[in-house]
Design a protein around this motif. Structure first.
Motif, PDB file in Angstrom:
ATOM      1  N   UNK A 712      57.019  16.513  50.919  1.00  0.00           N
ATOM      2  CA  UNK A 712      56.239  17.224  49.896  1.00  0.00           C
ATOM      3  C   UNK A 712      56.643  18.700  49.892  1.00  0.00           C
ATOM      4  N   UNK A 713      56.715  19.248  48.708  1.00  0.00           N
ATOM      5  CA  UNK A 713      57.091  20.664  48.538  1.00  0.00           C
ATOM      6  C   UNK A 713      56.042  21.374  47.692  1.00  0.00           C
ATOM      7  N   UNK A 714      55.598  22.515  48.170  1.00  0.00           N
ATOM      8  CA  UNK A 714      54.699  23.343  47.370  1.00  0.00           C
ATOM      9  C   UNK A 714      55.489  24.573  46.928  1.00  0.00           C
ATOM     10  N   UNK A 715      55.419  24.880  45.610  1.00  0.00           N
ATOM     11  CA  UNK A 715      56.106  26.041  45.034  1.00  0.00           C
ATOM     12  C   UNK A 715      55.052  26.968  44.443  1.00  0.00           C
ATOM     13  N   UNK A 716      55.000  28.209  44.939  1.00  0.00           N
ATOM     14  CA  UNK A 716      54.000  29.185  44.471  1.00  0.00           C
ATOM     15  C   UNK A 716      54.695  30.240  43.618  1.00  0.00           C
ATOM     16  N   UNK A 717      54.017  30.627  42.531  1.00  0.00           N
ATOM     17  CA  UNK A 717      54.571  31.606  41.585  1.00  0.00           C
ATOM     18  C   UNK A 717      53.556  32.714  41.352  1.00  0.00           C
ATOM     19  N   UNK A 718      54.069  33.942  41.101  1.00  0.00           N
ATOM     20  CA  UNK A 718      53.172  35.029  40.715  1.00  0.00           C
ATOM     21  C   UNK A 718      53.241  35.261  39.204  1.00  0.00           C
ATOM     22  N   UNK A 719      52.495  36.252  38.718  1.00  0.00           N
ATOM     23  CA  UNK A 719      52.427  36.487  37.270  1.00  0.00           C
ATOM     24  C   UNK A 719      53.745  36.999  36.710  1.00  0.00           C
ATOM     25  N   UNK A 720      54.629  37.489  37.565  1.00  0.00           N
ATOM     26  CA  UNK A 720      55.925  37.973  37.102  1.00  0.00           C
ATOM     27  C   UNK A 720      56.956  36.849  37.047  1.00  0.00           C
ATOM     28  N   UNK A 721      56.561  35.636  37.398  1.00  0.00           N
ATOM     29  CA  UNK A 721      57.477  34.509  37.343  1.00  0.00           C
ATOM     30  C   UNK A 721      58.321  34.317  38.576  1.00  0.00           C
ATOM     31  N   UNK A 722      58.095  35.122  39.639  1.00  0.00           N
ATOM     32  CA  UNK A 722      58.837  34.957  40.880  1.00  0.00           C
ATOM     33  C   UNK A 722      58.210  33.843  41.723  1.00  0.00           C
ATOM     34  N   UNK A 723      59.039  33.063  42.438  1.00  0.00           N
ATOM     35  CA  UNK A 723      58.539  31.883  43.156  1.00  0.00           C
ATOM     36  C   UNK A 723      59.020  31.875  44.602  1.00  0.00           C
ATOM     37  N   UNK A 724      58.315  31.076  45.432  1.00  0.00           N
ATOM     38  CA  UNK A 724      58.717  30.801  46.811  1.00  0.00           C
ATOM     39  C   UNK A 724      58.183  29.414  47.169  1.00  0.00           C
ATOM     40  N   UNK A 725      58.842  28.718  48.099  1.00  0.00           N
ATOM     41  CA  UNK A 725      58.480  27.311  48.373  1.00  0.00           C
ATOM     42  C   UNK A 725      58.411  27.046  49.880  1.00  0.00           C
ATOM     43  N   UNK A 726      57.779  25.929  50.197  1.00  0.00           N
ATOM     44  CA  UNK A 726      57.756  25.405  51.574  1.00  0.00           C
ATOM     45  C   UNK A 726      57.567  23.895  51.490  1.00  0.00           C
ATOM     46  N   UNK A 727      58.047  23.176  52.509  1.00  0.00           N
ATOM     47  CA  UNK A 727      57.996  21.711  52.466  1.00  0.00           C
ATOM     48  C   UNK A 727      57.470  21.161  53.786  1.00  0.00           C
ATOM     49  N   UNK A 728      56.963  19.937  53.715  1.00  0.00           N
ATOM     50  CA  UNK A 728      56.521  19.215  54.905  1.00  0.00           C
ATOM     51  C   UNK A 728      56.804  17.735  54.676  1.00  0.00           C
ATOM     52  N   UNK A 729      57.193  17.021  55.758  1.00  0.00           N
ATOM     53  CA  UNK A 729      57.490  15.596  55.635  1.00  0.00           C
ATOM     54  C   UNK A 729      56.425  14.809  56.384  1.00  0.00           C
ATOM     55  N   UNK A 730      55.873  13.792  55.717  1.00  0.00           N
ATOM     56  CA  UNK A 730      54.889  12.893  56.328  1.00  0.00           C
ATOM     57  C   UNK A 730      55.588  11.544  56.538  1.00  0.00           C
ATOM     58  N   UNK A 731      55.668  11.126  57.821  1.00  0.00           N
ATOM     59  CA  UNK A 731      56.342   9.858  58.165  1.00  0.00           C
ATOM     60  C   UNK A 731      55.329   8.718  58.117  1.00  0.00           C
ATOM     61  N   UNK A 732      55.716   7.627  57.474  1.00  0.00           N
ATOM     62  CA  UNK A 732      54.855   6.446  57.368  1.00  0.00           C
ATOM     63  C   UNK A 732      55.419   5.351  58.270  1.00  0.00           C
ATOM     64  N   UNK A 733      54.591   4.828  59.184  1.00  0.00           N
ATOM     65  CA  UNK A 733      54.996   3.748  60.092  1.00  0.00           C
ATOM     66  C   UNK A 733      54.193   2.491  59.796  1.00  0.00           C
ATOM     67  N   UNK A 734      54.686   1.359  60.299  1.00  0.00           N
ATOM     68  CA  UNK A 734      54.001   0.091  60.042  1.00  0.00           C
ATOM     69  C   UNK A 734      53.048  -0.285  61.161  1.00  0.00           C
TER      70      UNK A 734
END
Length: 1020
Positions: A712-734
């Motif tokens: 999953x990736x979250x991308x944050x933007x300000x009012x000037x249109x500039x952005x920055x992102x961060x990600x996290x992985x969730x592992x699914x097991x059986x």
């Protein structure tokens, strides 16, 4: 008589009968009063006519050539729209003759109206040839605009010559000629003194030029039997145009004006004196003959019409019979417009209320008495218009020709350059004109003796040698006499102008220029317009110039012209920067529009003396607001300036500290995981996959039924249109596994060091942590979520903070950091209170009970709220007594807007007014030590269920029915009391109160009629 026990219905009926009878009587009385007043008004305005005719008088024969009767005023008419029969026909002649017969009076003058291309017709000539009658002609020399009348328009020029020849053929009879009467109505440009009504004819100067050109052609054609009349409209909104339209004293013999009336209460005297005063105050036509060019009335009632006619008769007689009104004695002609106007207003004096009346008053009784016709008959037969004088100029017995001789140049004289031709002329009655001819060329037909019968002639128009000057004098009877002389013309050395210059040649409005010239072979020069005459000077400074002017120098017949251009002032109509607010590293474009400019300069940094209309900055590097000035100038050097501002802000930076965490880094298939994020300086963040966008700097999302490992990736933007992102992985097991070890991904302080006292923002991101499973120490927070941020109080000493987090199995993880304060103060801030957990531990149940007793929903645990309940994102702010005491204020934001602020417990959101939907809700807690905690979550508000049972509904319905029945009973009682009171009032009104029968007096307001004689077109 009714008895006192009459029923209310009967009493009401009798009362209505009494009032209706009273109203009828009052109406009859009012009608009688109006009739009596009308009769009185006519009598009071009726002139006390003198029965004594003026003493026999002989008009001055010389003045009579211009139709000036020194014995009495002229009576004139234009008639039309009378019926056939009894009129002999619908033509002008039949209508005039019928009107004269109807009123029993032959008029002195008949007015006719002619258009472009017309000449005098048979009817005109019939009246010209009739004894004691002269013709008044209003004539439009063009069907186009006034500016169309000029020497370049051959058709118009020929039409003018045709009319001139037609009038000259009627000599010795004099024609009164008005060129385009009522011109005020047709002015369409050239002045700002009034709201112009005309749409096409032109300016006042165009009108004057037209008049002058017509007079020039008439003079060339030798027409001397014209009395020139300037005919004004006399419409008050156009008063300021009167002096602007006057052709000049040398072009005008008479000034005529209208005296129409369509407004009750207006007097004939006020109509006439208003325009006379206007002429006097503007020095227009001083000493000229005055006359009423048109007058009539249609006020709306025969009585009012008769009053106005009586006033006209009294006005004439007070001046010409009683000698009590000097103003009246100045009016020498009265022309009645006795017809239906182009505006369909009935101005026929023989009509009353739309019906032809018996002149003796025996008209249609159903349409009123014949007061208007009778009053006009008295007016026409007034002794003021009867003195035995004739109106046929000149006497037909005049057979004596004038005497004439050439005065200059003398017989045998040698001339050169410009020569003055003059003549001596006299007549037993009066000379009407002297025509000057050189060889066979007409130089001028002079019709005024004000210049001593003379004209200027340029001898260089003929060859050197012998030439004959002939002068012919005429009188009003058509008698002529000719005399001639022989002269020698010698223009061997012709006058020359070697130069004529203007310095400067272009000036701003209101400035002057100096004209300089050089000439030879002539003693003097003249400069026009406005310059010196017969001067030996070689330069002259103009006055203040307001428009472009061409000056012509004449030196002995040689001419040269120079034009001084008056340049309009420069104007800047718009000036702006686009964008007006921007950031470092960008550009902005300045644009402008101007009029009357030769070049513009923009400061600071812009172009100089450019004709462009825009300029683009270089890349902007300095922050702040700068004022830019645009200065434009015209070709004469006049300048105009305008300013605008450009604001440059620092360049926007992307959001920082974008943190995304999962409640677990590994889950079994089908399980749920909660994702939370936070950032600095963002206005919104978007989570993908899922395309979930939340406003603000924080947010969360629970992902249900996980099936596969997902990043999953979250991308944050300000009012000037500039952005920055961060990600996290969730592992699914059986396979099902125990909760993973809690992990603190990051724990930061911003700033991590302070140069002096201040605050720092602590931010953390964890995984495999139970909801609200972390604790921050030292702080007033009992527990915090696995992702969040907290603002410290003001720090005066270096402080170490520890974050401890626990998973669902009770395992913990810790991380510490220090905020370094470089300088310290004597007294350190007290340490935050230590908060211990209470029985209502966050995350253990959905519903909390606040310290004040209310039930509160824990949003963090439930993710949803029922509409109408209290709710909180932080359970400690509700039921942790220690933390409650350390809180200063709690604010709740819904989708980024402040919705509620609490300064007392319970610190919970009231959701009654929140409509069911999904919202981003933020809770911001301010502690008394100055620190701040902010938490945000997506929340679903669900609709509140009704608690009203069927038993409750039944009780409400029964209660409402009982209330309605009680209201009906009460209303019946009130109506019975009102009926009883009404019966008592009727009884008192009939038997006791005598004033009850007195009707109040009703005032009446006479409606005002429309505008008087609307000056729209009159294409007669």
């Amino acid at each position: 008589m009714q008895t006192s026990d009459q029923s209310p219905k009967a009493a009401t009926k009798n009362k209505k009968w009494f009032w209706s009878q009273t109203v009828i009587i009052a109406y009859i009385a009012a009608l009688a009063a109006v009739i009596i007043y009308s009769f009185w008004a006519i009598q009071i305005n009726k002139p006390q006519q003198s029965t004594t005719h003026a003493t026999a008088c002989t008009p001055d024969p010389v003045k009579m050539q211009k139709l000036i009767n020194t014995c009495r005023p002229w009576l004139a008419m234009s008639a039309g729209s009378y019926p056939v029969p009894p009129a002999a026909g619908t033509d002008k002649e039949s209508q005039i003759l019928y009107s004269e017969k109807y009123f029993g009076k032959q008029v002195d003058a008949v007015k006719v109206y002619h258009q472009a291309g017309d000449t005098l017709n048979k009817i005109d000539k019939d009246f010209i040839g009739r004894a004691n009658t002269f013709l008044m002609v209003n004539w439009k020399p063009t069907s186009g605009t006034w500016a169309d009348v000029n020497a370049n328009n051959t058709q118009v020029t020929q039409d003018i010559r045709n009319m001139a020849d037609s009038i000259r053929a009627q000599a010795p009879h004099t024609i009164m000629l008005a060129v385009w009467h009522e011109p005020e109505n047709d002015v369409s440009t050239g002045t700002n003194c009034t709201a112009l009504k005309g749409t096409r004819e032109g300016s006042p100067q165009d009108y004057i030029n037209m008049w002058h050109y017509v007079r020039q052609i008439f003079d060339q054609e030798g027409v001397s039997n014209v009395a020139w009349a300037m005919d004004y409209e006399n419409y008050q909104p156009f008063d300021c145009l009167v002096p602007l339209l006057y052709p000049g004293d040398s072009y005008v013999d008479w000034i005529l004006f209208n005296a129409y009336n369509r407004v009750s209460g207006t007097t004939f005297s006020s109509k006439v004196t208003h325009f006379m005063n206007l002429l006097d105050s503007n020095n227009v036509g001083v000493g000229k003959q005055l006359g009423i060019g048109e007058w009539s009335d249609n006020i709306g009632s025969d009585n009012d019409d008769a009053i106005y006619i009586n006033q006209a008769q009294k006005w004439v007689e007070d001046g010409w019979l009683n000698n009590t009104n000097p103003q009246s004695k100045r009016i020498d002609l009265y022309m009645t417009f006795n017809s239906i106007g182009p505006d369909l207003v009935d101005y026929r004096m023989g009509y009353e209320n739309g019906a032809l009346s018996d002149i003796n008053g025996n008209g249609d009784a159903s349409k009123g008495p014949a007061t208007r016709a009778a009053a006009f008959k008295r007016y026409e037969q007034s002794a003021a218009f009867q003195d035995g004088s004739t109106s046929t100029p000149p006497p037909s017995s005049d057979t004596t020709p004038p005497t004439v001789s050439v005065s200059t140049p003398a017989d045998g004289a040698t001339v050169s350059g410009t020569v003055t031709l003059s003549a001596n002329a006299s007549d037993n009655v009066g000379v009407t004109g002297v025509k000057f001819v050189v060889d066979s060329t007409v130089i001028k037909n002079d019709t005024t003796s004000s210049d001593g019968w003379s004209t200027a002639w340029d001898s260089r128009q003929v060859a050197n040698g012998t030439h004959t000057v002939t002068v012919t004098a005429s009188d009003a009877a058509g008698n002529t006499k000719t005399s001639s002389s022989t002269i020698a013309v010698n223009n061997t050395a012709s006058p020359t102008i070697s130069s004529l210059t203007a310095n400067p040649a272009s000036v701003a409005s209101g400035n002057t220029s100096t004209l300089s010239w050089a000439y030879s072979n002539t003693p003097t020069c003249s400069l026009t317009p406005g310059g010196p005459t017969n001067t030996t000077a070689t330069s002259w400074q103009t006055g203040a110039l307001s428009s472009t002017t061409t000056f012509t120098l004449n030196c002995g017949g040689a001419t040269k012209s120079v034009t001084v251009t008056v340049v309009p002032a420069p104007a800047i109509t718009s000036f702006q920067a686009t964008p007006a607010t921007t950031t470092v590293g960008s550009i902005s474009t300045f644009s402008w529009s101007t009029t009357n400019t030769a070049g513009c300069s923009l400061t600071p940094g812009g172009p100089t003396n450019t004709t462009a209309t825009s300029w683009q900055t270089l890349t902007l590097t300095t922050t702040g607001t700068t004022t830019y000035t645009l200065t434009c100038k015209n070709s004469a050097g006049q300048t105009s300036s305008a300013t605008t501002t450009l604001t440059v802000n620092p360049a926007p930076v992307p959001p920082s500290n974008v943190i995304l965490s999962a409640s677990a880094s590994s889950v079994t298939k089908g399980s749920s995981v909660t994702l939370k994020w936070t950032s600095n300086g963002s206005s919104s963040c978007t989570l993908n996959p899922g395309n979930l966008t939340a406003l603000g700097t924080t947010g969360s999302k629970t992902i249900s039924n996980m099936q596969s490992t997902t990043t999953y990736t979250v991308t944050c933007a300000n009012n000037a249109g500039r952005t920055n992102s961060n990600s996290v992985t969730v592992t699914v097991t059986n396979t099902t596994s125990s909760p993973g070890k809690p992990h603190i991904i990051s724990f930061t302080a911003t700033p991590s060091s302070l140069s002096n006292s201040g605050t720092s923002v602590l931010a953390w991101q964890t995984s495999n942590v139970a909801p609200n499973g972390c604790r921050l120490s030292p702080s007033p927070l009992a527990r915090v979520d696995g992702i969040g941020r907290w603002t410290t109080p003001i720090l005066t000493t270096s402080t170490s903070y520890t974050l401890t987090c626990t998973n669902g199995a009770g395992k913990t993880a810790s991380k510490s950091l220090s905020v370094i304060v470089a300088a310290t103060v004597a007294t350190a801030a007290p340490a935050p209170a230590t908060i211990s957990s209470t029985s209502a531990t966050s995350g253990t149940r959905t519903t909390l009970t606040a310290t004040t007793g209310e039930a509160v929903t824990n949003i963090t645990a439930s993710g949803s709220v029922t509409q109408g309940s209290l709710a909180t994102l932080d359970s400690a702010t509700v039921n942790s007594l220690t933390e409650v005491k350390s809180i200063d204020k709690v604010e709740f934001y819904i989708n980024g807007k402040l919705a509620q602020a609490d300064t007392t417990a319970p610190y919970a959101l009231q959701t009654t007014a929140i409509q069911p939907a999904s919202y981003t809700i933020t809770q911001r807690t301010y502690f008394k030590d100055g620190s701040v905690l902010q938490q945000t979550q997506l929340v679903s508000v669900t609709k509140k269920k009704s608690n009203l049972s069927s038993f409750d509904v039944t009780i409400i319905v029964l209660s409402s029915g009982a209330a309605l029945l009680a209201g009906l009973v009460l209303r019946r009682a009130i109506l019975q009391r009102q009926l009883a009171a009404l019966a008592a009032v009727n009884h008192a009104a009939i038997h006791e109160d005598p004033n009850i029968h007195t009707l109040p007096s009703a005032g009446s307001t006479q409606p005002q009629p429309g505008n008087p004689h609307d000056p729209n077109d009159r294409p007669r």
